[in-house]
Design a protein around this motif. Sequence first.
Motif, PDB file in Angstrom:
ATOM      1  N   LYS A  53      17.440   8.721  -1.213  1.00 26.58           N
ATOM      2  CA  LYS A  53      16.452   8.198  -2.151  1.00 26.58           C
ATOM      3  C   LYS A  53      15.904   9.267  -3.086  1.00 26.58           C
ATOM      4  CE  LYS A  53      14.692   4.454   0.751  1.00 26.58           C
ATOM      5  NZ  LYS A  53      13.489   3.945   1.432  1.00 26.58           N
ATOM      6  N   THR A  54      15.948  10.525  -2.675  1.00 26.94           N
ATOM      7  CA  THR A  54      15.411  11.589  -3.535  1.00 26.94           C
ATOM      8  C   THR A  54      16.361  11.915  -4.686  1.00 26.94           C
ATOM      9  OG1 THR A  54      16.291  13.321  -2.098  1.00 26.94           O
ATOM     10  CG2 THR A  54      14.028  12.588  -1.683  1.00 26.94           C
ATOM     11  N   THR A  55      17.665  11.841  -4.454  1.00 27.00           N
ATOM     12  CA  THR A  55      18.636  12.158  -5.500  1.00 27.00           C
ATOM     13  C   THR A  55      19.205  10.917  -6.182  1.00 27.00           C
ATOM     14  OG1 THR A  55      20.520  12.148  -3.980  1.00 27.00           O
ATOM     15  CG2 THR A  55      19.345  14.258  -4.284  1.00 27.00           C
ATOM     16  N   HIS A  56      18.974   9.749  -5.594  1.00 24.47           N
ATOM     17  CA  HIS A  56      19.532   8.486  -6.081  1.00 24.47           C
ATOM     18  C   HIS A  56      21.054   8.536  -6.132  1.00 24.47           C
ATOM     19  CE1 HIS A  56      15.596   6.887  -7.063  1.00 24.47           C
ATOM     20  NE2 HIS A  56      15.315   8.075  -7.538  1.00 24.47           N
ATOM     21  N   ARG A  81      21.818   1.059 -12.311  1.00 19.43           N
ATOM     22  CA  ARG A  81      21.603  -0.250 -12.932  1.00 19.43           C
ATOM     23  C   ARG A  81      21.957  -1.395 -11.988  1.00 19.43           C
ATOM     24  NH1 ARG A  81      24.490   0.014 -18.603  1.00 19.43           N
ATOM     25  NH2 ARG A  81      23.079  -1.681 -19.060  1.00 19.43           N
ATOM     26  N   ASN A  82      22.341  -1.067 -10.761  1.00 16.54           N
ATOM     27  CA  ASN A  82      22.762  -2.077  -9.796  1.00 16.54           C
ATOM     28  C   ASN A  82      21.539  -2.813  -9.243  1.00 16.54           C
ATOM     29  OD1 ASN A  82      23.655  -3.516  -7.569  1.00 16.54           O
ATOM     30  ND2 ASN A  82      24.961  -1.870  -6.810  1.00 16.54           N
ATOM     31  N   PRO A  83      21.346  -4.084  -9.585  1.00 15.07           N
ATOM     32  CA  PRO A  83      20.169  -4.802  -9.092  1.00 15.07           C
ATOM     33  C   PRO A  83      20.194  -5.005  -7.583  1.00 15.07           C
ATOM     34  CG  PRO A  83      21.635  -6.296 -10.259  1.00 15.07           C
ATOM     35  CD  PRO A  83      22.178  -4.905 -10.452  1.00 15.07           C
ATOM     36  N   ARG A  84      21.371  -4.915  -6.978  1.00 20.08           N
ATOM     37  CA  ARG A  84      21.473  -5.051  -5.526  1.00 20.08           C
ATOM     38  C   ARG A  84      20.798  -3.872  -4.824  1.00 20.08           C
ATOM     39  NH1 ARG A  84      27.879  -6.569  -5.023  1.00 20.08           N
ATOM     40  NH2 ARG A  84      27.793  -8.618  -6.026  1.00 20.08           N
ATOM     41  N   VAL A  85      20.990  -2.672  -5.357  1.00 20.89           N
ATOM     42  CA  VAL A  85      20.367  -1.482  -4.767  1.00 20.89           C
ATOM     43  C   VAL A  85      18.854  -1.568  -4.918  1.00 20.89           C
ATOM     44  CG1 VAL A  85      20.123   1.032  -4.921  1.00 20.89           C
ATOM     45  CG2 VAL A  85      22.388  -0.011  -5.077  1.00 20.89           C
ATOM     46  N   ALA A  86      18.390  -1.900  -6.105  1.00 21.54           N
ATOM     47  CA  ALA A  86      16.947  -2.014  -6.332  1.00 21.54           C
ATOM     48  C   ALA A  86      16.329  -3.022  -5.360  1.00 21.54           C
ATOM     49  CB  ALA A  86      16.671  -2.418  -7.772  1.00 21.54           C
ATOM     50  N   ARG A 134      14.453   4.292   5.562  1.00 21.62           N
ATOM     51  CA  ARG A 134      13.558   5.394   5.889  1.00 21.62           C
ATOM     52  C   ARG A 134      12.994   5.981   4.606  1.00 21.62           C
ATOM     53  NH1 ARG A 134      17.104   8.118  10.622  1.00 21.62           N
ATOM     54  NH2 ARG A 134      16.699   6.507  12.183  1.00 21.62           N
ATOM     55  N   GLU A 135      12.088   6.913   4.750  1.00 17.22           N
ATOM     56  CA  GLU A 135      11.430   7.494   3.587  1.00 17.22           C
ATOM     57  C   GLU A 135      12.426   8.076   2.585  1.00 17.22           C
ATOM     58  OE1 GLU A 135       8.366  11.125   2.538  1.00 17.22           O
ATOM     59  OE2 GLU A 135       8.265  10.216   4.528  1.00 17.22           O
ATOM     60  N   ARG A 136      13.431   8.775   3.093  1.00 19.01           N
ATOM     61  CA  ARG A 136      14.379   9.451   2.192  1.00 19.01           C
ATOM     62  C   ARG A 136      15.787   8.882   2.225  1.00 19.01           C
ATOM     63  NH1 ARG A 136      12.469  15.659   3.162  1.00 19.01           N
ATOM     64  NH2 ARG A 136      10.518  15.427   2.021  1.00 19.01           N
ATOM     65  N   GLU A 137      16.016   7.887   3.065  1.00 17.39           N
ATOM     66  CA  GLU A 137      17.377   7.379   3.206  1.00 17.39           C
ATOM     67  C   GLU A 137      17.387   5.860   3.358  1.00 17.39           C
ATOM     68  OE1 GLU A 137      20.886   9.395   5.469  1.00 17.39           O
ATOM     69  OE2 GLU A 137      19.836   8.091   6.892  1.00 17.39           O
ATOM     70  N   PHE A 138      18.413   5.273   2.787  1.00 19.08           N
ATOM     71  CA  PHE A 138      18.607   3.836   2.800  1.00 19.08           C
ATOM     72  C   PHE A 138      20.081   3.594   3.060  1.00 19.08           C
ATOM     73  CE2 PHE A 138      20.295   0.663  -0.280  1.00 19.08           C
ATOM     74  CZ  PHE A 138      19.816  -0.500   0.301  1.00 19.08           C
ATOM     75  N   SER A 139      20.415   2.678   3.960  1.00 26.62           N
ATOM     76  CA  SER A 139      21.828   2.364   4.172  1.00 26.62           C
ATOM     77  C   SER A 139      22.008   0.863   4.321  1.00 26.62           C
ATOM     78  CB  SER A 139      22.383   3.104   5.383  1.00 26.62           C
ATOM     79  OG  SER A 139      21.726   2.709   6.566  1.00 26.62           O
ATOM     80  N   ALA A 140      23.164   0.406   3.837  1.00 24.50           N
ATOM     81  CA  ALA A 140      23.481  -1.021   3.875  1.00 24.50           C
ATOM     82  C   ALA A 140      24.978  -1.217   4.014  1.00 24.50           C
ATOM     83  CB  ALA A 140      22.996  -1.700   2.599  1.00 24.50           C
ATOM     84  N   ILE A 141      25.333  -2.317   4.622  1.00 27.22           N
ATOM     85  CA  ILE A 141      26.719  -2.755   4.673  1.00 27.22           C
ATOM     86  C   ILE A 141      26.797  -4.028   3.846  1.00 27.22           C
ATOM     87  CG2 ILE A 141      26.396  -4.056   6.825  1.00 27.22           C
ATOM     88  CD1 ILE A 141      29.305  -3.123   7.549  1.00 27.22           C
TER      89      ILE A 141
END
Length: 159
Positions: A53-56, A81-86, A134-141
């Motif tokens: 999340k800090t570096t996107h 620009r990915n609305p899914r990530v947002a 988490r504060e600095r990390e996001f994960s998805a499948i």
Amino acid sequence: RTYKRGPGRRDRLVGTIEAIHTAGLDRDHWPDALAAVTQVCGGVASTLEIFDKTTHRHSEFHSFGVPEPHELTYVDHFLERNPRVAYGLQQDAGDLGWDYQILDETAMNHDPFYAEFLPQMGFRYFASGILKQREREFSAIAVQRSPAQGHTRRSRTTR
């Protein structure tokens, strides 16, 4: 495609769980695990994305049926620009996601990610699960679906 009851259903599901477990122990096995997820869910491709999340940017990216991010204009142009990530960044771990939570068909037709990027690979729709938030990390499948497969919907055969 729906995931119906029948011979082999349990074997496919158990095989998929075993493949995911193996990939968790050795990341070189993620393409095989994601291939199993894709087959069980009836998609055309799958991704496991871990974002800093800090570096996107991705700290890890694994896929089946999807070119590597550096081979596409995704990282340089469409990731931010990915609305899914947002949308995913607003969800909690364990939440599910799909396109119509974010945009309707008209909005998809005008959104650069949906109208320009996804058609390059033959994708249109998705279903996802948030694994970590988490504060600095996001994960998805996510399982990708083609325009012909249509938007994900609940099968009448599942409960």
